[in-house]
Design an enzyme around this catalytic site. Sequence first.
Site, PDB file in Angstrom:
ATOM      1  N   TYR A  34       0.809  -1.224   0.000  1.00 34.30           N
ATOM      2  CA  TYR A  34       0.000   0.000   0.000  1.00 34.30           C
ATOM      3  C   TYR A  34       0.843   1.275   0.000  1.00 34.30           C
ATOM      4  CZ  TYR A  34      -3.478  -3.451   1.494  1.00 34.30           C
ATOM      5  OH  TYR A  34      -4.293  -4.548   1.577  1.00 34.30           O
ATOM      6  N   HIS A 109      23.056   7.345  19.919  1.00 33.70           N
ATOM      7  CA  HIS A 109      22.108   8.350  20.404  1.00 33.70           C
ATOM      8  C   HIS A 109      21.681   9.193  19.216  1.00 33.70           C
ATOM      9  CE1 HIS A 109      20.317  11.621  22.686  1.00 33.70           C
ATOM     10  NE2 HIS A 109      20.451  10.904  23.794  1.00 33.70           N
ATOM     11  N   HIS A 188     -33.315  -1.387  13.916  1.00 38.92           N
ATOM     12  CA  HIS A 188     -33.181  -2.750  14.433  1.00 38.92           C
ATOM     13  C   HIS A 188     -33.158  -3.780  13.309  1.00 38.92           C
ATOM     14  CE1 HIS A 188     -33.935  -1.127  18.456  1.00 38.92           C
ATOM     15  NE2 HIS A 188     -34.931  -0.467  17.910  1.00 38.92           N
ATOM     16  N   GLN A 264      10.894  16.774  32.053  1.00 41.22           N
ATOM     17  CA  GLN A 264      11.865  16.711  30.971  1.00 41.22           C
ATOM     18  C   GLN A 264      11.154  16.632  29.621  1.00 41.22           C
ATOM     19  OE1 GLN A 264      14.775  13.295  29.518  1.00 41.22           O
ATOM     20  NE2 GLN A 264      15.674  14.365  31.281  1.00 41.22           N
ATOM     21  N   SER A 312     -13.979 -13.098  -7.551  1.00 39.84           N
ATOM     22  CA  SER A 312     -13.743 -14.364  -6.858  1.00 39.84           C
ATOM     23  C   SER A 312     -12.923 -15.255  -7.767  1.00 39.84           C
ATOM     24  CB  SER A 312     -15.077 -15.042  -6.518  1.00 39.84           C
ATOM     25  OG  SER A 312     -14.881 -16.393  -6.146  1.00 39.84           O
ATOM     26  N   VAL A 319     -18.990  -9.421  -7.669  1.00 34.63           N
ATOM     27  CA  VAL A 319     -18.350  -8.108  -7.519  1.00 34.63           C
ATOM     28  C   VAL A 319     -18.396  -7.807  -6.028  1.00 34.63           C
ATOM     29  CG1 VAL A 319     -18.350  -5.677  -8.164  1.00 34.63           C
ATOM     30  CG2 VAL A 319     -19.227  -7.389  -9.776  1.00 34.63           C
ATOM     31  N   ARG A 361       7.205   6.396  17.581  1.00 32.63           N
ATOM     32  CA  ARG A 361       7.689   5.941  16.274  1.00 32.63           C
ATOM     33  C   ARG A 361       6.596   5.220  15.485  1.00 32.63           C
ATOM     34  NH1 ARG A 361      12.844   6.353  18.751  1.00 32.63           N
ATOM     35  NH2 ARG A 361      14.366   7.133  17.237  1.00 32.63           N
TER      36      ARG A 361
END
Length: 479
Positions: A34, A109, A188, A264, A312, A319, A361
């Site tokens: 993708y 680092h 419903h 921090q 299929s 479809v 990340r």
Amino acid sequence: MPETAAAVTRTPSGRLALAASPEKIALGPLDGRYQSAIAPLVDYLSEAALNRDRVAVEVEWLIHLTSNSVLPGAGPLTAEQQDKLRGIVTEFDAAAVAELAEIEAVTVHDVKAVEYYISRRLPAIGIENLTAMVHFGCTSEDINNLSYALGVKGAVEDVWLPAARALVQQIEAMAEENRAVPMLSRTHGQPATPTTLGKELAVIAYRLSRQLDRVAKTEYLGKINGATGTYAAHVASVPGADWQSVSKSFVEGLGLTWNPLTTQIESHDWQAELYSDIARFNRILHNVCTDIWSYISIGYFRQIPVAGATGSSTMPHKVNPIRFENAEANLEISNGLLDTLAATLVTSRWQRDLTDSSSQRNIGVAFGHSLLAISNVAKGLKALDVAGDVLAGDLDTNWEVLGEAIQMVMRAEAIAGVAGMENPYERLKDLTRGHRVDAARMQEFVSGLGLSADAEARLLALTPGGYTGIADELVDHLK
């Protein structure tokens, strides 16, 4: 040619090891199958983009300190020097990514690697004497929080929001086009008071738009105040500077909202708020997918076949509504990540722990699955035709839904003093509950009620397809 041990690498089970191939092979679908759908996010939420933004923040901090003569002996840079510094950012490319990786392999680092990367380039600009000012007074999180804020802000404003708004506009256009197309409601899952297709699509567009308005109002917070948010190193090194003012003007200069009180880390509350809003949009869109899928299954929408496509592998006639099914899955994955981010990022042990580092990340992955879902829904909607004949046929076989209208008219007649209007609900319940009633039977019932001439005429003229109230007018609320 026979294989040699040096020529190939195999897995423990004896298969050829794909990881040994010189070609890039993606582990995850967003970077593989993708990739084209989510490519715009790479410029904002990839690791390379994060490092570019780190470089940008460090460069702007250096320019900010010198432009405001915050440190004695380090006055403003020339316009040319500033341009060359900013060129480090604008020319950040694949070679820069590779160089940073080499530096980080030594420093172990990531932010320190960025500092060294910039410092290497100062001699060429003629300001090697300012090497000590790179990363001055900063802890890593001063750079990281601002870099993530810039990346997320850019991804939302430049990529995700435009795609989401385009999808909503597409749904709004469908609502307008079908505003007067009558459709049987299915509360419903059972036949209920008719509506219009346009009104139901307008409900979807309205719900999604509200969430996008919330996302658009997001405050992206940032801080630059040292190791524990106290400006201790700043004051110790340059006690005469107004460090809060320097910090505030810098953060706001980046287009962010200054957070004056942090540990921090910047507390990430704004991120949790944003991800919850996007997750809510995703959930509403997921509901849209399941509803459209269901309407397709009962024939309200016909899918336009794509030339050459296969529905299929064994049933040639099919479809399948794969765009909506794909979107459902990706919305669920996106929300799994967004919910985790929103829950995780607001907590940190005492003044700092590193749980946010790994969590953040995955921001790009969460956005990527949402963006992919939006793309699939948009493509799926374009491939739909409204089956007006099926909608009309469904209404015509459910005349019992007029029971609501008839008993309400009877109540109004009773209030107006018309005799014989007792127990309207119960009489319609006996006629319609659990039964199919055709037009002739319904009109026969109406004719025998003894209604006033005006009320009887109104009900005899009423059909399921005409019993939609002001549904078509309600679409105007989208404007």
